[in-house]
Design a protein around this motif. Structure first.
Motif, PDB file in Angstrom:
ATOM      1  N   TYR A  67     -20.596  69.221  25.277  1.00 17.12           N
ATOM      2  CA  TYR A  67     -19.829  70.066  26.201  1.00 17.12           C
ATOM      3  C   TYR A  67     -20.398  69.989  27.609  1.00 17.12           C
ATOM      4  O   TYR A  67     -19.669  69.904  28.588  1.00 17.12           O
ATOM      5  N   GLN A  68     -21.717  70.044  27.712  1.00 15.78           N
ATOM      6  CA  GLN A  68     -22.359  70.028  29.023  1.00 15.78           C
ATOM      7  C   GLN A  68     -22.018  68.754  29.795  1.00 15.78           C
ATOM      8  O   GLN A  68     -21.901  68.768  31.014  1.00 15.78           O
ATOM      9  N   MET A  69     -21.837  67.666  29.083  1.00 14.09           N
ATOM     10  CA  MET A  69     -21.563  66.392  29.745  1.00 14.09           C
ATOM     11  C   MET A  69     -20.145  66.286  30.285  1.00 14.09           C
ATOM     12  O   MET A  69     -19.822  65.362  31.022  1.00 14.09           O
ATOM     13  N   SER A  70     -19.294  67.264  29.975  1.00 13.72           N
ATOM     14  CA  SER A  70     -17.949  67.246  30.551  1.00 13.72           C
ATOM     15  C   SER A  70     -18.024  67.358  32.073  1.00 13.72           C
ATOM     16  O   SER A  70     -17.141  66.879  32.778  1.00 13.72           O
ATOM     17  N   MET A  71     -19.110  67.940  32.579  1.00 10.04           N
ATOM     18  CA  MET A  71     -19.292  68.071  34.019  1.00 10.04           C
ATOM     19  C   MET A  71     -19.597  66.724  34.670  1.00 10.04           C
ATOM     20  O   MET A  71     -19.294  66.526  35.844  1.00 10.04           O
ATOM     21  N   LEU A  72     -20.171  65.807  33.921  1.00  6.60           N
ATOM     22  CA  LEU A  72     -20.519  64.489  34.468  1.00  6.60           C
ATOM     23  C   LEU A  72     -19.545  63.404  34.047  1.00  6.60           C
ATOM     24  O   LEU A  72     -19.185  62.545  34.849  1.00  6.60           O
ATOM     25  N   GLY A  73     -19.148  63.410  32.792  1.00  6.63           N
ATOM     26  CA  GLY A  73     -18.291  62.344  32.275  1.00  6.63           C
ATOM     27  C   GLY A  73     -16.820  62.693  32.257  1.00  6.63           C
ATOM     28  O   GLY A  73     -15.985  61.819  32.066  1.00  6.63           O
ATOM     29  N   GLY A  74     -16.508  63.976  32.412  1.00  6.06           N
ATOM     30  CA  GLY A  74     -15.119  64.413  32.391  1.00  6.06           C
ATOM     31  C   GLY A  74     -14.677  64.868  31.015  1.00  6.06           C
ATOM     32  O   GLY A  74     -15.359  64.649  30.006  1.00  6.06           O
ATOM     33  N   LEU A  75     -13.540  65.519  30.993  1.00 10.61           N
ATOM     34  CA  LEU A  75     -13.010  66.062  29.732  1.00 10.61           C
ATOM     35  C   LEU A  75     -12.620  64.975  28.721  1.00 10.61           C
ATOM     36  O   LEU A  75     -12.863  65.151  27.526  1.00 10.61           O
ATOM     37  N   PRO A  76     -12.042  63.843  29.144  1.00 10.87           N
ATOM     38  CA  PRO A  76     -11.732  62.808  28.148  1.00 10.87           C
ATOM     39  C   PRO A  76     -12.994  62.283  27.444  1.00 10.87           C
ATOM     40  O   PRO A  76     -12.980  62.066  26.236  1.00 10.87           O
ATOM     41  N   ALA A  77     -14.066  62.108  28.195  1.00 14.74           N
ATOM     42  CA  ALA A  77     -15.322  61.638  27.586  1.00 14.74           C
ATOM     43  C   ALA A  77     -15.843  62.671  26.600  1.00 14.74           C
ATOM     44  O   ALA A  77     -16.295  62.332  25.501  1.00 14.74           O
ATOM     45  N   MET A  78     -15.797  63.948  26.992  1.00 18.20           N
ATOM     46  CA  MET A  78     -16.255  65.020  26.116  1.00 18.20           C
ATOM     47  C   MET A  78     -15.404  65.064  24.846  1.00 18.20           C
ATOM     48  O   MET A  78     -15.940  65.175  23.737  1.00 18.20           O
ATOM     49  N   SER A  79     -14.097  64.971  24.990  1.00 23.72           N
ATOM     50  CA  SER A  79     -13.196  65.043  23.832  1.00 23.72           C
ATOM     51  C   SER A  79     -13.453  63.898  22.857  1.00 23.72           C
ATOM     52  O   SER A  79     -13.497  64.106  21.643  1.00 23.72           O
ATOM     53  N   LYS A  80     -13.614  62.701  23.402  1.00 24.36           N
ATOM     54  CA  LYS A  80     -13.885  61.540  22.549  1.00 24.36           C
ATOM     55  C   LYS A  80     -15.205  61.733  21.795  1.00 24.36           C
ATOM     56  O   LYS A  80     -15.281  61.487  20.587  1.00 24.36           O
ATOM     57  N   ALA A  81     -16.227  62.191  22.493  1.00 21.02           N
ATOM     58  CA  ALA A  81     -17.534  62.401  21.872  1.00 21.02           C
ATOM     59  C   ALA A  81     -17.462  63.484  20.795  1.00 21.02           C
ATOM     60  O   ALA A  81     -18.050  63.339  19.720  1.00 21.02           O
ATOM     61  N   LEU A  82     -16.749  64.567  21.068  1.00 21.94           N
ATOM     62  CA  LEU A  82     -16.620  65.636  20.073  1.00 21.94           C
ATOM     63  C   LEU A  82     -15.872  65.149  18.834  1.00 21.94           C
ATOM     64  O   LEU A  82     -16.244  65.497  17.703  1.00 21.94           O
ATOM     65  N   ASP A  83     -14.830  64.352  19.027  1.00 20.55           N
ATOM     66  CA  ASP A  83     -14.093  63.809  17.884  1.00 20.55           C
ATOM     67  C   ASP A  83     -15.008  62.955  17.013  1.00 20.55           C
ATOM     68  O   ASP A  83     -15.009  63.080  15.780  1.00 20.55           O
ATOM     69  N   LEU A  84     -15.800  62.103  17.650  1.00 19.69           N
ATOM     70  CA  LEU A  84     -16.717  61.242  16.889  1.00 19.69           C
ATOM     71  C   LEU A  84     -17.797  62.064  16.189  1.00 19.69           C
ATOM     72  O   LEU A  84     -18.150  61.803  15.042  1.00 19.69           O
ATOM     73  N   ALA A  85     -18.335  63.062  16.884  1.00 22.20           N
ATOM     74  CA  ALA A  85     -19.358  63.928  16.274  1.00 22.20           C
ATOM     75  C   ALA A  85     -18.774  64.662  15.067  1.00 22.20           C
ATOM     76  O   ALA A  85     -19.425  64.768  14.019  1.00 22.20           O
ATOM     77  N   ASN A  86     -17.539  65.130  15.180  1.00 20.91           N
ATOM     78  CA  ASN A  86     -16.898  65.817  14.054  1.00 20.91           C
ATOM     79  C   ASN A  86     -16.697  64.885  12.869  1.00 20.91           C
ATOM     80  O   ASN A  86     -16.812  65.308  11.719  1.00 20.91           O
ATOM     81  N   GLU A  87     -16.398  63.611  13.143  1.00 21.90           N
ATOM     82  CA  GLU A  87     -16.299  62.635  12.053  1.00 21.90           C
ATOM     83  C   GLU A  87     -17.624  62.542  11.303  1.00 21.90           C
ATOM     84  O   GLU A  87     -17.652  62.515  10.078  1.00 21.90           O
ATOM     85  N   VAL A  88     -18.713  62.492  12.062  1.00 28.03           N
ATOM     86  CA  VAL A  88     -20.041  62.405  11.441  1.00 28.03           C
ATOM     87  C   VAL A  88     -20.328  63.671  10.646  1.00 28.03           C
ATOM     88  O   VAL A  88     -20.806  63.609   9.505  1.00 28.03           O
ATOM     89  N   PHE A  89     -20.040  64.834  11.216  1.00 27.05           N
ATOM     90  CA  PHE A  89     -20.284  66.096  10.507  1.00 27.05           C
ATOM     91  C   PHE A  89     -19.505  66.125   9.192  1.00 27.05           C
ATOM     92  O   PHE A  89     -20.040  66.532   8.152  1.00 27.05           O
ATOM     93  N   SER A  90     -18.248  65.682   9.216  1.00 26.96           N
ATOM     94  CA  SER A  90     -17.424  65.659   8.006  1.00 26.96           C
ATOM     95  C   SER A  90     -17.993  64.694   6.974  1.00 26.96           C
ATOM     96  O   SER A  90     -18.076  65.015   5.790  1.00 26.96           O
ATOM     97  N   ASP A  91     -18.382  63.498   7.435  1.00 28.06           N
ATOM     98  CA  ASP A  91     -18.971  62.511   6.526  1.00 28.06           C
ATOM     99  C   ASP A  91     -20.247  63.041   5.890  1.00 28.06           C
ATOM    100  O   ASP A  91     -20.467  62.867   4.693  1.00 28.06           O
ATOM    101  N   MET A  92     -21.074  63.692   6.693  1.00 25.71           N
ATOM    102  CA  MET A  92     -22.345  64.207   6.170  1.00 25.71           C
ATOM    103  C   MET A  92     -22.101  65.333   5.174  1.00 25.71           C
ATOM    104  O   MET A  92     -22.812  65.462   4.181  1.00 25.71           O
ATOM    105  N   GLN A  93     -21.089  66.147   5.417  1.00 23.64           N
ATOM    106  CA  GLN A  93     -20.763  67.248   4.501  1.00 23.64           C
ATOM    107  C   GLN A  93     -20.260  66.680   3.182  1.00 23.64           C
ATOM    108  O   GLN A  93     -20.647  67.149   2.117  1.00 23.64           O
ATOM    109  N   GLU A  94     -19.413  65.641   3.264  1.00 21.69           N
ATOM    110  CA  GLU A  94     -18.898  65.005   2.051  1.00 21.69           C
ATOM    111  C   GLU A  94     -20.027  64.381   1.244  1.00 21.69           C
ATOM    112  O   GLU A  94     -20.051  64.455   0.024  1.00 21.69           O
ATOM    113  N   ASP A  95     -20.981  63.749   1.936  1.00 25.31           N
ATOM    114  CA  ASP A  95     -22.106  63.101   1.259  1.00 25.31           C
ATOM    115  C   ASP A  95     -23.000  64.106   0.540  1.00 25.31           C
ATOM    116  O   ASP A  95     -23.611  63.793  -0.463  1.00 25.31           O
TER     117      ASP A  95
END
Length: 135
Positions: A105-133
């Motif tokens: 979230y903090q990086m939205s100030m430097l990279g912008g909202l699209p960068a933040m959104s993309k990063a959050l989507d990828l992080a959520n994929e990892v969180f879901s994968d780790m929960q499934e594992d």
């Protein structure tokens, strides 16, 4: 179409042809899921690898990985698979999902909202994968 765009397109086409000639399976290669081929290092190993074992006052693995996530996010997550590996390693090093999300979230100030959104989507994929594992 600019001269550079045309040149870049020709270079990409030539590289794809060369890869297909060297190894035909490379013609259909995709890096998606590539991050899962690499094991997650232990927190202790990451601390040793990144200097904390030799520099007791240095940054620990968790902090270093959160800093790495910040930089990768600000750049717009140009390489999704290494980003997801870094999220996995940050979790292993003790970072909570909230700490990872706050870093992004903090990086939205430097990279912008699209960068933040993309990063959050990828992080959520990892969180879901780790929960499934873990189930």
């Amino acid at each position: 179409m600019t001269d550079f765009t045309k040149l870049f397109g020709q270079m990409m086409e030539q590289g794809q042809k060369m890869a297909a000639e060297i190894n035909p399976s490379m013609a259909t290669f995709t890096p998606e899921g590539f991050d899962k081929l690499f094991p997650t290092m232990t927190k202790e190993y990451m601390d040793m690898l990144w200097g904390n074992a030799f520099n007791k006052d240095g940054l620990d693995a968790k902090t270093r990985l959160l800093v790495m996530l910040a930089g990768l996010t600000a750049q717009g997550v140009q390489a999704p698979e290494p980003f997801k590996m870094t999220v996995r390693h940050a979790r292993e090093a003790g970072a909570s999902q909230q700490e990872i999300a706050e870093t992004i979230y903090q990086m939205s100030m430097l990279g912008g909202l699209p960068a933040m959104s993309k990063a959050l989507d990828l992080a959520n994929e990892v969180f879901s994968d780790m929960q499934e594992d873990s189930e």
